[in-house]
Design a protein around this motif. Sequence first.
Motif, PDB file in Angstrom:
ATOM      1  N   GLY A 296       0.812  -1.209   0.000  1.00 43.45           N
ATOM      2  CA  GLY A 296       0.000   0.000   0.000  1.00 43.45           C
ATOM      3  C   GLY A 296       0.848   1.262   0.000  1.00 43.45           C
ATOM      4  N   PHE A 297       0.381   2.280  -0.737  1.00 41.55           N
ATOM      5  CA  PHE A 297       1.073   3.562  -0.869  1.00 41.55           C
ATOM      6  C   PHE A 297       0.283   4.676  -0.189  1.00 41.55           C
ATOM      7  CE2 PHE A 297       4.412   2.251  -3.542  1.00 41.55           C
ATOM      8  CZ  PHE A 297       5.187   3.347  -3.916  1.00 41.55           C
ATOM      9  N   PRO A 298       0.961   5.719   0.262  1.00 41.79           N
ATOM     10  CA  PRO A 298       0.240   6.899   0.740  1.00 41.79           C
ATOM     11  C   PRO A 298      -0.520   7.563  -0.409  1.00 41.79           C
ATOM     12  CG  PRO A 298       2.581   6.980   1.351  1.00 41.79           C
ATOM     13  CD  PRO A 298       2.425   5.874   0.364  1.00 41.79           C
ATOM     14  N   GLN A 299      -1.686   8.124  -0.148  1.00 42.17           N
ATOM     15  CA  GLN A 299      -2.435   8.822  -1.190  1.00 42.17           C
ATOM     16  C   GLN A 299      -1.818  10.173  -1.509  1.00 42.17           C
ATOM     17  OE1 GLN A 299      -6.654   8.975  -0.628  1.00 42.17           O
ATOM     18  NE2 GLN A 299      -6.879   6.758  -0.605  1.00 42.17           N
ATOM     19  N   ASP A 300      -1.197  10.788  -0.523  1.00 40.93           N
ATOM     20  CA  ASP A 300      -0.538  12.078  -0.730  1.00 40.93           C
ATOM     21  C   ASP A 300       0.670  11.898  -1.654  1.00 40.93           C
ATOM     22  OD1 ASP A 300       1.745  14.073   0.166  1.00 40.93           O
ATOM     23  OD2 ASP A 300      -0.157  15.013   0.708  1.00 40.93           O
ATOM     24  N   GLU A 301       0.733  12.670  -2.752  1.00 46.66           N
ATOM     25  CA  GLU A 301       1.793  12.492  -3.745  1.00 46.66           C
ATOM     26  C   GLU A 301       3.183  12.739  -3.166  1.00 46.66           C
ATOM     27  OE1 GLU A 301       1.530  14.115  -7.637  1.00 46.66           O
ATOM     28  OE2 GLU A 301      -0.617  13.716  -7.835  1.00 46.66           O
ATOM     29  N   LYS A 303       4.222  12.306  -0.128  1.00 52.40           N
ATOM     30  CA  LYS A 303       4.597  11.151   0.686  1.00 52.40           C
ATOM     31  C   LYS A 303       4.921   9.950  -0.201  1.00 52.40           C
ATOM     32  CE  LYS A 303       1.900  12.563   4.736  1.00 52.40           C
ATOM     33  NZ  LYS A 303       0.783  12.226   5.643  1.00 52.40           N
ATOM     34  N   ALA A 304       4.179   9.809  -1.287  1.00 45.54           N
ATOM     35  CA  ALA A 304       4.442   8.716  -2.222  1.00 45.54           C
ATOM     36  C   ALA A 304       5.838   8.841  -2.824  1.00 45.54           C
ATOM     37  CB  ALA A 304       3.389   8.702  -3.320  1.00 45.54           C
ATOM     38  N   PHE A 305       6.249  10.079  -3.121  1.00 44.25           N
ATOM     39  CA  PHE A 305       7.608  10.287  -3.632  1.00 44.25           C
ATOM     40  C   PHE A 305       8.661   9.867  -2.615  1.00 44.25           C
ATOM     41  CE2 PHE A 305       5.913  13.278  -6.919  1.00 44.25           C
ATOM     42  CZ  PHE A 305       6.495  12.653  -8.012  1.00 44.25           C
ATOM     43  N   GLY A 306       8.344  10.002  -1.338  1.00 36.55           N
ATOM     44  CA  GLY A 306       9.264   9.533  -0.307  1.00 36.55           C
ATOM     45  C   GLY A 306       9.460   8.031  -0.381  1.00 36.55           C
ATOM     46  N   VAL A 307       8.370   7.293  -0.586  1.00 39.19           N
ATOM     47  CA  VAL A 307       8.454   5.831  -0.715  1.00 39.19           C
ATOM     48  C   VAL A 307       9.235   5.459  -1.972  1.00 39.19           C
ATOM     49  CG1 VAL A 307       7.123   3.690  -0.921  1.00 39.19           C
ATOM     50  CG2 VAL A 307       6.267   5.544   0.522  1.00 39.19           C
ATOM     51  N   ILE A 308       8.951   6.146  -3.081  1.00 35.14           N
ATOM     52  CA  ILE A 308       9.647   5.887  -4.344  1.00 35.14           C
ATOM     53  C   ILE A 308      11.147   6.143  -4.197  1.00 35.14           C
ATOM     54  CG2 ILE A 308       9.942   6.744  -6.712  1.00 35.14           C
ATOM     55  CD1 ILE A 308       6.836   7.251  -6.672  1.00 35.14           C
ATOM     56  N   GLU A 330       0.152   5.675  -7.182  1.00 41.56           N
ATOM     57  CA  GLU A 330       0.025   4.245  -6.900  1.00 41.56           C
ATOM     58  C   GLU A 330      -1.217   3.915  -6.082  1.00 41.56           C
ATOM     59  OE1 GLU A 330       1.545   0.935  -8.310  1.00 41.56           O
ATOM     60  OE2 GLU A 330       2.663   2.804  -8.481  1.00 41.56           O
ATOM     61  N   ALA A 331      -1.576   4.806  -5.157  1.00 43.63           N
ATOM     62  CA  ALA A 331      -2.720   4.541  -4.283  1.00 43.63           C
ATOM     63  C   ALA A 331      -4.054   4.856  -4.950  1.00 43.63           C
ATOM     64  CB  ALA A 331      -2.587   5.366  -3.000  1.00 43.63           C
ATOM     65  N   MET A 332      -4.005   5.469  -6.142  1.00 51.00           N
ATOM     66  CA  MET A 332      -5.238   5.970  -6.752  1.00 51.00           C
ATOM     67  C   MET A 332      -5.650   5.240  -8.019  1.00 51.00           C
ATOM     68  SD  MET A 332      -4.556  10.032  -6.107  1.00 51.00           S
ATOM     69  CE  MET A 332      -2.773   9.941  -6.257  1.00 51.00           C
ATOM     70  N   GLY A 333      -4.803   4.334  -8.548  1.00 51.98           N
ATOM     71  CA  GLY A 333      -5.168   3.606  -9.761  1.00 51.98           C
ATOM     72  C   GLY A 333      -4.139   3.781 -10.851  1.00 51.98           C
ATOM     73  N   VAL A 334      -4.590   3.665 -12.107  1.00 55.17           N
ATOM     74  CA  VAL A 334      -3.690   3.755 -13.262  1.00 55.17           C
ATOM     75  C   VAL A 334      -3.124   5.173 -13.350  1.00 55.17           C
ATOM     76  CG1 VAL A 334      -3.488   3.537 -15.767  1.00 55.17           C
ATOM     77  CG2 VAL A 334      -4.983   1.978 -14.476  1.00 55.17           C
ATOM     78  N   ALA A 339       2.583  11.335 -14.375  1.00 57.22           N
ATOM     79  CA  ALA A 339       2.894  10.782 -13.057  1.00 57.22           C
ATOM     80  C   ALA A 339       3.910   9.654 -13.183  1.00 57.22           C
ATOM     81  CB  ALA A 339       1.624  10.283 -12.382  1.00 57.22           C
ATOM     82  N   ASN A 340       3.756   8.836 -14.207  1.00 59.29           N
ATOM     83  CA  ASN A 340       4.696   7.745 -14.427  1.00 59.29           C
ATOM     84  C   ASN A 340       6.099   8.297 -14.666  1.00 59.29           C
ATOM     85  OD1 ASN A 340       5.772   5.201 -15.011  1.00 59.29           O
ATOM     86  ND2 ASN A 340       4.028   4.596 -16.246  1.00 59.29           N
ATOM     87  N   ALA A 341       6.187   9.313 -15.513  1.00 65.14           N
ATOM     88  CA  ALA A 341       7.493   9.923 -15.802  1.00 65.14           C
ATOM     89  C   ALA A 341       8.099  10.558 -14.561  1.00 65.14           C
ATOM     90  CB  ALA A 341       7.345  10.959 -16.911  1.00 65.14           C
ATOM     91  N   SER A 342       7.265  11.148 -13.714  1.00 62.54           N
ATOM     92  CA  SER A 342       7.805  11.800 -12.513  1.00 62.54           C
ATOM     93  C   SER A 342       8.381  10.781 -11.540  1.00 62.54           C
ATOM     94  CB  SER A 342       6.718  12.640 -11.818  1.00 62.54           C
ATOM     95  OG  SER A 342       5.680  11.829 -11.312  1.00 62.54           O
TER      96      SER A 342
END
Length: 483
Positions: A296-301, A303-308, A330-334, A339-342
């Motif tokens: 599971g990923f954080p919904q906040d972008e 925070k998600a960048f922190g995981v990435i 990741e937490a929101m779907g496709v 977003a993929n490039a970032s």
Amino acid sequence: MELKNKKMDSKLFKTIQDEVLFQWSTGKEVDFEEAVKYHEAIPEHKIFSRKLSEASKLGNTLIQPRAGVALVDKHIELLNYLVNEGEADLLPTTIDSYTRHNRYNEVEKGINESRKAGRSLLNGFPAVNHGISLCRKVNESVNVPVEVRHGTPDARLLAEITIAGGFTSFEGGGISYNIPYSKNIPLDKTIYDWQYVDRLMGIYEEAGISINREPFGPLTGTLVPPCISHSVAIIESLLAAEQGVKNITVGYGQCGNLIQDVAAISTIKTLTEEYLEKFGYEDVVVTTVLHQWMGGFPQDESKAFGVISWGAATAALAGATKVIVKTPHEAMGVPTKEANASGIKATKQVVTMLRDQKMELTKELEEEKNIIKAETRCIIDKTIELGEGDIAVGTLRAFAAGVIDIPFAPSRQNAGKVFPARDNMGAVRFLECANIPFTKEIKDYHYSKMLERAKYEKRDMSFQMVIDDIYAIGKGRLVGRPR
């Protein structure tokens, strides 16, 4: 069907091939001799095995996203965007779910509806239905190697079409694309079907065309102890090597504890080479892939960048040959292509910054490597023993006995009695070993690690720890501490 780990003879292969190519109309396009000539003309910088081998020699970590849409031109546009804007080193073609289940009539409807809508109404690229010429169009339209990524229990026709279509890497295996994905598919059938896939790659290899094969490392993706994923990767590597595959990338899904993850990437290569050599496959090139956090990923972008970025740092410090990238959506779907490039760019930045750094062999790292090696050897050696020297037979018996037991897998072929949880430092341990054939010393090691956490948190060792750990990263933590 009698399952043995034995190279498929040409007569049997041809009999099966005639049936496989009849599954959908594009099968009649397959011409092996013509496909070999096509591959011979592919520039070296677009061949997956060469790119990986070069990166491995230089100690570089390559960046690869996940991506795939229904329409050919849109798929090409997406892949080029991920290279030009995201700076991806390697590309995927992720296959749609209908194709993964060999439901080609429904795929055709999805393609037609996507054309009408002007956007993808499938969750991936329908390679079988598009056929060889359109697969080649994809590969000719980008300037980096492209891998087929999917999740298909019976990938025989997909392999025929995509390899003839110019793809130079093919992901999956009879265990890793069955047990974590399906409920009722017999394991002996998927291993047998994937022997065909690997024999196809072996035939290409014998014709001078090296196709990279990548067992799917993360399995169920959440809290999978390294020894479990290592064991599956080693078995699938042995099965592939017997069929003639010479270039294999073994994978591991990031668990989050840096020392354990670095130890895992190091040991998966060492152990795979060890068992390949033990069975006489001494000319197989082995590289590694780290999958960024698959839970599971954080919904906040942000925070998600922190995981990435943590996944990127782990891959670089571990010296993985490549890293599979996640996105901030990741937490929101496709994800969108932006977003993929970032996600790729964030990973690229961290990996580039850490290019000249690797983890030193500390006492803690050495201990972790030793425990992973010991655990994995317990599983693999018992599997070999159960199969009386035949790894295919042993695998069926090992799953039946719970010697191999993948946590949280839906398959009825899987015992489902093992429970992993994090220790006090966030490394994944066994709360319940069940029937995995560990020594008393290894079992005691895991018990002591879990007891240490229980005392720190002032609670009993229980399944609640497992639940808390599954949701922890999505809530901003690694270890699922009680409130």
